[in-house]
Design a protein around this motif. Sequence first.
Motif, mmCIF file in Angstrom:
data_model
loop_
_atom_site.group_PDB
_atom_site.id
_atom_site.type_symbol
_atom_site.label_atom_id
_atom_site.label_comp_id
_atom_site.label_asym_id
_atom_site.label_seq_id
_atom_site.Cartn_x
_atom_site.Cartn_y
_atom_site.Cartn_z
ATOM 1 N N ILE A 48 0.845 -1.188 0.000
ATOM 2 C CA ILE A 48 0.000 0.000 0.000
ATOM 3 C C ILE A 48 0.882 1.240 0.000
ATOM 4 N N CYS A 49 0.539 2.198 -0.855
ATOM 5 C CA CYS A 49 1.346 3.404 -1.034
ATOM 6 C C CYS A 49 0.491 4.635 -0.709
ATOM 7 N N LEU A 50 1.006 5.486 0.184
ATOM 8 C CA LEU A 50 0.281 6.686 0.600
ATOM 9 C C LEU A 50 1.073 7.937 0.210
ATOM 10 N N PRO A 51 0.489 8.831 -0.590
ATOM 11 C CA PRO A 51 1.177 10.046 -1.041
ATOM 12 C C PRO A 51 1.139 11.153 0.006
ATOM 13 N N GLY A 52 1.810 12.254 -0.330
ATOM 14 C CA GLY A 52 1.846 13.406 0.565
ATOM 15 C C GLY A 52 1.438 14.691 -0.130
ATOM 16 N N TRP A 53 1.691 15.801 0.546
ATOM 17 C CA TRP A 53 1.293 17.139 0.091
ATOM 18 C C TRP A 53 2.389 17.754 -0.757
ATOM 19 N N PRO A 54 2.070 18.490 -1.811
ATOM 20 C CA PRO A 54 0.746 18.669 -2.409
ATOM 21 C C PRO A 54 0.638 17.806 -3.663
ATOM 22 N N GLN A 55 0.542 16.507 -3.456
ATOM 23 C CA GLN A 55 0.482 15.570 -4.567
ATOM 24 C C GLN A 55 -0.748 14.664 -4.435
ATOM 25 N N THR A 56 -0.807 13.647 -5.287
ATOM 26 C CA THR A 56 -1.889 12.674 -5.267
ATOM 27 C C THR A 56 -1.288 11.301 -5.549
ATOM 28 N N TRP A 57 -2.152 10.327 -5.789
ATOM 29 C CA TRP A 57 -1.690 8.981 -6.124
ATOM 30 C C TRP A 57 -0.690 8.989 -7.264
ATOM 31 N N TYR A 58 -0.786 9.983 -8.152
ATOM 32 C CA TYR A 58 0.054 10.023 -9.340
ATOM 33 C C TYR A 58 1.540 10.169 -8.993
ATOM 34 N N SER A 59 1.842 10.588 -7.765
ATOM 35 C CA SER A 59 3.241 10.769 -7.361
ATOM 36 C C SER A 59 4.007 9.447 -7.314
ATOM 37 N N TYR A 60 3.307 8.322 -7.282
ATOM 38 C CA TYR A 60 3.977 7.014 -7.269
ATOM 39 C C TYR A 60 4.170 6.449 -8.669
ATOM 40 N N ARG A 61 3.767 7.195 -9.675
ATOM 41 C CA ARG A 61 3.844 6.691 -11.043
ATOM 42 C C ARG A 61 5.243 6.211 -11.405
ATOM 43 N N SER A 62 6.264 6.964 -11.021
ATOM 44 C CA SER A 62 7.625 6.662 -11.449
ATOM 45 C C SER A 62 8.205 5.405 -10.805
ATOM 46 N N VAL A 63 7.583 4.922 -9.732
ATOM 47 C CA VAL A 63 8.082 3.700 -9.084
ATOM 48 C C VAL A 63 7.074 2.555 -9.160
ATOM 49 N N ALA A 64 5.803 2.866 -9.389
ATOM 50 C CA ALA A 64 4.750 1.851 -9.295
ATOM 51 C C ALA A 64 4.829 0.816 -10.404
ATOM 52 N N ILE A 65 5.126 1.225 -11.621
ATOM 53 C CA ILE A 65 5.127 0.277 -12.735
ATOM 54 C C ILE A 65 6.174 -0.809 -12.503
ATOM 55 N N GLU A 66 7.376 -0.418 -12.120
ATOM 56 C CA GLU A 66 8.435 -1.400 -11.878
ATOM 57 C C GLU A 66 8.101 -2.282 -10.681
ATOM 58 N N LEU A 67 7.597 -1.692 -9.612
ATOM 59 C CA LEU A 67 7.272 -2.475 -8.414
ATOM 60 C C LEU A 67 6.095 -3.417 -8.655
ATOM 61 N N SER A 68 5.205 -3.054 -9.573
ATOM 62 C CA SER A 68 4.041 -3.903 -9.833
ATOM 63 C C SER A 68 4.419 -5.213 -10.518
ATOM 64 N N LYS A 69 5.658 -5.326 -10.979
ATOM 65 C CA LYS A 69 6.127 -6.593 -11.549
ATOM 66 C C LYS A 69 6.315 -7.650 -10.473
ATOM 67 N N ILE A 70 6.411 -7.184 -9.212
ATOM 68 C CA ILE A 70 6.674 -8.091 -8.091
ATOM 69 C C ILE A 70 5.556 -8.053 -7.062
ATOM 70 N N TYR A 71 4.937 -6.865 -6.879
ATOM 71 C CA TYR A 71 3.967 -6.658 -5.804
ATOM 72 C C TYR A 71 2.611 -6.212 -6.339
ATOM 73 N N ARG A 72 1.609 -6.438 -5.545
ATOM 74 C CA ARG A 72 0.282 -5.884 -5.806
ATOM 75 C C ARG A 72 0.281 -4.472 -5.246
#
Length: 309
Positions: A48-72
Motif C-alpha cells: 500500500i502506497c500513501l502520497p503526501g502534500w501537495p500531490q496525489t496517487w500520481y506521485s507514485y507513477r515513477s516507481v509503481a510500474i516497476e514495483l508492480s512486476k513483483i507486488y500488488r
Amino acid sequence: MINHSKISPNPHSDEELIKHLPGFTNHYAEVNGVKLHYVEGGTGAPLICLPGWPQTWYSYRSVAIELSKIYRIIIVDIRGMGNSEKPVSGFDKKTMAKDIMELIKALHLEKVNIIGHDIGGMVAMSLAFNHPQYIEKLIIADGMHPNEGMMQMPLMPAPGTFTEKMDANMPYAWWMSFNQVKGLPEQILKGRFRYLIDWLFQYVMIEDAKMSELERAVYAAAYNDKESIRAANAWYQSFTEDMEDAKSYQPLSMPVLGIGSYVSYNYMKMAMPYVCKNSNLKGILNSGHYMFEEHPEIVIDLIKNFLTD
C-alpha cells in the motif's frame, strides 16, 4: 447543440492519468465513513502506497510500474486528497490510519507492506502504531509521525539559511505555519495553486526540472479549489492532536525502513531510534524531498531490497 465527440477529455483526470500506468485501474471504497479513491495494479504481496502534500496517487507513477512486476500495488488518495472525499473533520492521523485499516479489511487482506511519503508517511506510521497486526513491513519516506519536536521549529529562518534551496542543517518550512491558518489560504490560493507548487518544488528539490510540466499541472488542478486546499491544510491543523496521540504509542516492533532525502535525513536519523525497535535508515542525499521524481531507480532498489530481505 454541443458536439460531444469533439470535447477533449480532461488530461488531469484519474481516467486519463491511469492510462500512463499500464495494467493499473481506478477504484473507490467506502470505509470509516469516507469514500477513498485508489488505483491498483500488479500481483504478489500487497504494498500500500500513501502520497503526501501537495500531490496525489500520481506521485507514485515513477516507481509503481516497476514495483508492480513483483507486488500488488495499491496507491491510495488519503482522506482529503484528489478524488477521495473531503469531509469537515477526521484529519488527525489516527482517524486517517483507520481509513486505511478498513480499506485493508475491505480488500480482504491479512497483512500488508506499506510505504508513505510526507503526510502519507505520517498516516502509515499511525497505522503501524494503532493497528500493527496488519503491517508486515513499514517504509517511511521523508514523513515521520508528528511529535513534540515540531514545536521547536523556527518561526523565523536563521540568518543566511533561507535561500533558493532548503538548508539541510537549518530547514525552514514556513508552510507548516501557513497551513495552520483557517480560511485565508483557500482565498489566496484558489485558482493560483500552481504558483505555490512551482515555488515549493524549486525550494525542496535539488533538480526540480525532474518534476515534469504534466505532474505540476496535475497537482495544481488537484489543489486549485477551496475545498481541496481546506482539506489538505487540515492535515497540518491536526498536528497538535497527533502529537497528543503519540504520547501513548509504544515503539514499533515490525521492520521499518526510513528513506531520507537531504531535507529530512538528519531529522530521521535522530528520531527513528526512539519510535522503532527494528529500523534501518537509508539516505538519498543527492535528492530533495520529492525523491520519487528525482531518483526513482534508487527508491525502487531500496524498497525491493527491504521487502525481500
